[in-house]
Write a protein that holds these residues in place. Sequence first.
Motif, PDB file in Angstrom:
ATOM      1  N   SER A   1       0.861  -1.181   0.000  1.00  0.00           N
ATOM      2  CA  SER A   1       0.000   0.000   0.000  1.00  0.00           C
ATOM      3  C   SER A   1       0.893   1.225   0.000  1.00  0.00           C
ATOM      4  N   GLY A   2       0.900   1.952  -1.118  1.00  0.00           N
ATOM      5  CA  GLY A   2       1.793   3.092  -1.222  1.00  0.00           C
ATOM      6  C   GLY A   2       3.237   2.639  -1.186  1.00  0.00           C
ATOM      7  N   SER A   3       4.015   3.190  -0.268  1.00  0.00           N
ATOM      8  CA  SER A   3       5.432   2.841  -0.168  1.00  0.00           C
ATOM      9  C   SER A   3       5.688   1.684   0.794  1.00  0.00           C
ATOM     10  N   GLU A   4       4.659   1.161   1.425  1.00  0.00           N
ATOM     11  CA  GLU A   4       4.817   0.083   2.393  1.00  0.00           C
ATOM     12  C   GLU A   4       4.447  -1.259   1.761  1.00  0.00           C
ATOM     13  N   SER A   5       5.201  -2.294   2.145  1.00  0.00           N
ATOM     14  CA  SER A   5       4.931  -3.642   1.638  1.00  0.00           C
ATOM     15  C   SER A   5       5.326  -4.673   2.683  1.00  0.00           C
ATOM     16  N   ALA A   6       4.727  -5.848   2.577  1.00  0.00           N
ATOM     17  CA  ALA A   6       5.024  -6.940   3.506  1.00  0.00           C
ATOM     18  C   ALA A   6       4.863  -8.265   2.771  1.00  0.00           C
ATOM     19  N   THR A   7       5.732  -9.224   3.082  1.00  0.00           N
ATOM     20  CA  THR A   7       5.686 -10.558   2.489  1.00  0.00           C
ATOM     21  C   THR A   7       5.592 -11.589   3.595  1.00  0.00           C
ATOM     22  N   HIS A   8       4.742 -12.595   3.380  1.00  0.00           N
ATOM     23  CA  HIS A   8       4.512 -13.618   4.400  1.00  0.00           C
ATOM     24  C   HIS A   8       4.569 -15.000   3.773  1.00  0.00           C
ATOM     25  N   LYS A   9       5.419 -15.870   4.322  1.00  0.00           N
ATOM     26  CA  LYS A   9       5.512 -17.247   3.852  1.00  0.00           C
ATOM     27  C   LYS A   9       4.287 -18.032   4.294  1.00  0.00           C
ATOM     28  N   MET A  10       3.737 -18.839   3.385  1.00  0.00           N
ATOM     29  CA  MET A  10       2.566 -19.653   3.683  1.00  0.00           C
ATOM     30  C   MET A  10       2.959 -21.118   3.845  1.00  0.00           C
ATOM     31  N   ASP A  11       2.278 -21.804   4.743  1.00  0.00           N
ATOM     32  CA  ASP A  11       2.428 -23.251   4.871  1.00  0.00           C
ATOM     33  C   ASP A  11       1.402 -23.901   3.950  1.00  0.00           C
ATOM     34  N   GLN A  12       1.845 -24.272   2.751  1.00  0.00           N
ATOM     35  CA  GLN A  12       0.952 -24.846   1.752  1.00  0.00           C
ATOM     36  C   GLN A  12       1.542 -26.141   1.215  1.00  0.00           C
ATOM     37  N   TYR A  13       0.716 -27.188   1.208  1.00  0.00           N
ATOM     38  CA  TYR A  13       1.146 -28.483   0.716  1.00  0.00           C
ATOM     39  C   TYR A  13       0.051 -29.039  -0.185  1.00  0.00           C
ATOM     40  N   GLY A  14       0.449 -29.699  -1.271  1.00  0.00           N
ATOM     41  CA  GLY A  14      -0.558 -30.280  -2.140  1.00  0.00           C
ATOM     42  C   GLY A  14      -0.049 -30.464  -3.551  1.00  0.00           C
ATOM     43  N   VAL A  15      -0.967 -30.408  -4.522  1.00  0.00           N
ATOM     44  CA  VAL A  15      -0.621 -30.667  -5.912  1.00  0.00           C
ATOM     45  C   VAL A  15      -1.556 -29.874  -6.817  1.00  0.00           C
ATOM     46  N   VAL A  16      -1.033 -29.467  -7.960  1.00  0.00           N
ATOM     47  CA  VAL A  16      -1.829 -28.810  -8.999  1.00  0.00           C
ATOM     48  C   VAL A  16      -1.798 -29.705 -10.235  1.00  0.00           C
ATOM     49  N   ILE A  17      -2.972 -30.092 -10.727  1.00  0.00           N
ATOM     50  CA  ILE A  17      -3.089 -30.956 -11.904  1.00  0.00           C
ATOM     51  C   ILE A  17      -3.829 -30.182 -12.988  1.00  0.00           C
ATOM     52  N   ALA A  18      -3.244 -30.132 -14.188  1.00  0.00           N
ATOM     53  CA  ALA A  18      -3.810 -29.321 -15.267  1.00  0.00           C
ATOM     54  C   ALA A  18      -3.941 -30.116 -16.555  1.00  0.00           C
ATOM     55  N   PRO A  19      -5.096 -30.746 -16.828  1.00  0.00           N
ATOM     56  CA  PRO A  19      -5.306 -31.339 -18.145  1.00  0.00           C
ATOM     57  C   PRO A  19      -5.393 -30.242 -19.196  1.00  0.00           C
ATOM     58  N   ARG A  20      -4.918 -30.535 -20.416  1.00  0.00           N
ATOM     59  CA  ARG A  20      -4.873 -29.502 -21.445  1.00  0.00           C
ATOM     60  C   ARG A  20      -4.937 -30.114 -22.849  1.00  0.00           C
ATOM     61  N   VAL A  21      -5.365 -29.301 -23.800  1.00  0.00           N
ATOM     62  CA  VAL A  21      -5.369 -29.658 -25.217  1.00  0.00           C
ATOM     63  C   VAL A  21      -4.838 -28.471 -25.995  1.00  0.00           C
ATOM     64  N   GLY A  22      -4.194 -28.751 -27.135  1.00  0.00           N
ATOM     65  CA  GLY A  22      -3.644 -27.656 -27.905  1.00  0.00           C
ATOM     66  C   GLY A  22      -3.067 -28.122 -29.217  1.00  0.00           C
ATOM     67  N   VAL A  23      -2.244 -27.273 -29.806  1.00  0.00           N
ATOM     68  CA  VAL A  23      -1.582 -27.571 -31.074  1.00  0.00           C
ATOM     69  C   VAL A  23      -0.107 -27.230 -30.943  1.00  0.00           C
ATOM     70  N   SER A  24       0.708 -27.868 -31.793  1.00  0.00           N
ATOM     71  CA  SER A  24       2.125 -27.550 -31.843  1.00  0.00           C
ATOM     72  C   SER A  24       2.578 -27.489 -33.303  1.00  0.00           C
ATOM     73  N   TYR A  25       3.683 -26.792 -33.515  1.00  0.00           N
ATOM     74  CA  TYR A  25       4.225 -26.624 -34.865  1.00  0.00           C
ATOM     75  C   TYR A  25       5.695 -26.988 -34.850  1.00  0.00           C
ATOM     76  N   ALA A  26       6.090 -27.952 -35.699  1.00  0.00           N
ATOM     77  CA  ALA A  26       7.477 -28.393 -35.767  1.00  0.00           C
ATOM     78  C   ALA A  26       8.321 -27.365 -36.501  1.00  0.00           C
ATOM     79  N   LEU A  27       9.461 -27.013 -35.909  1.00  0.00           N
ATOM     80  CA  LEU A  27      10.335 -25.982 -36.487  1.00  0.00           C
ATOM     81  C   LEU A  27      11.312 -26.584 -37.496  1.00  0.00           C
TER      82      LEU A  27
END
Length: 201
Positions: free
Chosen positions: A175-201
């Motif tokens: 906020s303005g010139s003041e800032s604060a950072t806080h470490k979180m205790d977080q455990y787990g997993v992120v799973i991301a199914p996806r579809v798309g296209v690719s182009y061979a170079l």
Amino acid sequence: MKKIILALLVVIMAMAPVMADESWVGADLGVPIGITSVYDSTLTLTNLEGTVRGAFYFDRAETIGVGASIGFGGLLNATIEGQSEKLFDNFVLAPAVTFQYRLELNDDMDLRFGLGMAYEHMFVTDELMPSNVSISYGSVQIAAEASFVYRFDQIGIVAGVDIGVPVYTYTAASSGSESATHKMDQYGVVIAPRVGVSYAL
């Protein structure tokens, strides 16, 4: 964040002179679902995320290489202990760098695997917070990916999944010139199914 994006661009440019025929660039759309424990509460975040990625192979067999990607998206839904909550709106930026391995099944089909590190940065808009307060969330993750590719000459149709395991997570507020950072205790997993296209170079 700017330094991370710049580093990814440097990696891509540095590998360009030694690209093999099977190197590629592409884009995909995914739905990352993060199931994590935060301060003894189960938090589930579902995002919609687009990703631009590429891989550059440098061995003679064109199987070993380096990959880089950058994803961007926003929050679809959040639940705490199974109860749906509209916690906040966000914008997510997620660069990653991985070692790549390509397994050629036949002339038309490949399997692609990657293992490396990712960084997810979430810019948060919370209606309960004053407008002059800026909130963000960062997560360093071990990143793994697997894709099946069906190729039509240089164009490939891609279906895959990304997996992220948080190893360091923090929140930051300013906020303005003041800032604060806080470490979180977080455990787990992120799973991301996806579809798309690719182009061979």
